[in-house]
Design a protein around this motif. Sequence first.
Motif, PDB file in Angstrom:
ATOM      1  N   THR A 185       0.826  -1.209   0.000  1.00 40.20           N
ATOM      2  CA  THR A 185       0.000   0.000   0.000  1.00 40.20           C
ATOM      3  C   THR A 185       0.860   1.258   0.000  1.00 40.20           C
ATOM      4  OG1 THR A 185      -1.760  -1.154   1.189  1.00 40.20           O
ATOM      5  CG2 THR A 185      -1.777   1.250   1.292  1.00 40.20           C
ATOM      6  N   ARG A 189      -6.025   4.470   2.075  1.00 41.41           N
ATOM      7  CA  ARG A 189      -5.621   3.086   2.363  1.00 41.41           C
ATOM      8  C   ARG A 189      -4.460   3.058   3.352  1.00 41.41           C
ATOM      9  NH1 ARG A 189      -4.375   0.543  -3.237  1.00 41.41           N
ATOM     10  NH2 ARG A 189      -3.490  -1.080  -1.881  1.00 41.41           N
ATOM     11  N   THR A 232      -4.780   1.546   7.284  1.00 39.57           N
ATOM     12  CA  THR A 232      -3.857   0.542   7.807  1.00 39.57           C
ATOM     13  C   THR A 232      -3.237   1.004   9.117  1.00 39.57           C
ATOM     14  OG1 THR A 232      -3.349  -0.198   5.561  1.00 39.57           O
ATOM     15  CG2 THR A 232      -1.820  -0.846   7.295  1.00 39.57           C
TER      16      THR A 232
END
Length: 529
Positions: free
Chosen positions: A462, A482, A486
Amino acid sequence: MTELHPSTPTAPSRRTTLRAAAGGTLLLGLGLTGCRSAVAEAEAPATGAAGPKRGGTLTVAVNTDFTPALLFAQSGQSLQHRLIYNTLTRYDDRLEPRPELATSWEYAPDGRALTLKLRTGVVFHDGRPFTADDVVFAVKNLQNPVRAAQLRSTAAAVTGFEKRGDHELTLRLAHPVNNLFDLFEFMIITDRNSVEDAVAGKRLNGTGPFRLASWRPGTGLSLTRNEKYWQPDRPHLDGVELRVIPQADALVSSLRTGQSQLSYAVPGRNLSTVTAVPELSVTQYDTGGGASYLGVNTSVDPLGDKTVRQALAWAVDRERVLSQVLGGYGLASATPWPKSSPAFTEAGRTHYRHDPGKARELLRSAGHTRLDLPLLHVNLPGETALAEAVQYDLKQIGVHVTLEPTDAATAQKRLISQTMPALWAMGHSFSQVQPSTLAVSAYPFNAAKNTSRFRSETYSRTVREAWTSRATGAEANALRQRVTDTLLDEAFIIDLVIRGSVQVASKKLHGATLNKFSYLNLDDAYLAA
């Protein structure tokens, strides 16, 4: 006390060709008596004065000494960098790069090369001319793992150099990166012939406005005016003294009595004292240049369980940390992003709130009702106050921590070497520039090798996608989200409060500014009569 929050400037647009007009980086500042930009603060002459006057020595009170071994790493002792050295470019408050030693630049259409035009007529303090070779050296120097530079990954993306004379250089990239100008803002241009003397503290030879006169370990740096500076009639000041005053009361006293005229090291709980002094002004520079956080070593049992880490994230009262530790200057936030960042969202900021009941429930679900853990912190008043606040909140959910104070240099070295104990409370930077930089550069967040010893193929993938993407608009926002999702879910770094740089200065001082990495710029600074 009024709570001050960052404003939200427009995110920079992507351009194939970037041609920069001359100008300086001046950051937005918010004062106690209302909004006031740093541009106005820098340019406004003293009341009744004709304008800037040449002369005088400025004394800056700092709470940590210069550490030569950390010259190429971002840390709390980087304040003096821009006084001695220049950078290639510097951001304005919209993250648009402006010229410094580079006067213009142009990207290749595929984003895998950048051509720089370099300033002519620039010399180092020893009289040697600045050329493209110095830029090549600066990049290669940060590629060297010995330097422990946070932006080494970005420097390492540069795989080739093509010179056209002494003042034009093309950087070839292994792949596109969207934070190259973060590197240029961060990367000080040092003398390639004396770099080992620099990291030993023996000689600091730059192109900046001031020359090193002396360094007295434990006492501070003495700087004198560079008569060969490339900016005409700059600097106005004859000299700068960076005086080390680790005790908060003594530091405040030096400002109140006029022994020091500038500091960014007044602890939050002491700011109310200096705001009452008529001769002093207090300004918050909205750089978003730092954040207070709780670090978690995932290799220490049971902190490898993200449920336990999430419990810690719910336990801390961020609003109390903001109020009691930072004096109300900053923004309580569960994410690292200031409001000026394109990665900021209100949902992310409030993702974790103070909910000790939920924290205890999560701990029980992970099979724990009591934990005993060490917590390292820097032995300075503001950092100790942060650690004590975290200690108190964690105790309420059954997590008993023992505080381990240490000095700033040791803490930084342990951060770099991944030798932290179970928990630590410190500050991090790198969220104030391009969002991808945080996760590829900052020691606590680095996807390849972080202080928490957290490893995740998903996180690494990512981060790389966000770093190398040339996307704009909704696609870029989705990539940033994203990364944020996380960070919130895994909670190996638990952000608490976004900290602005709070400047306490004599009202006689004008024109002091900071860059995005909190390097002090005194090119236009002067002391009014």
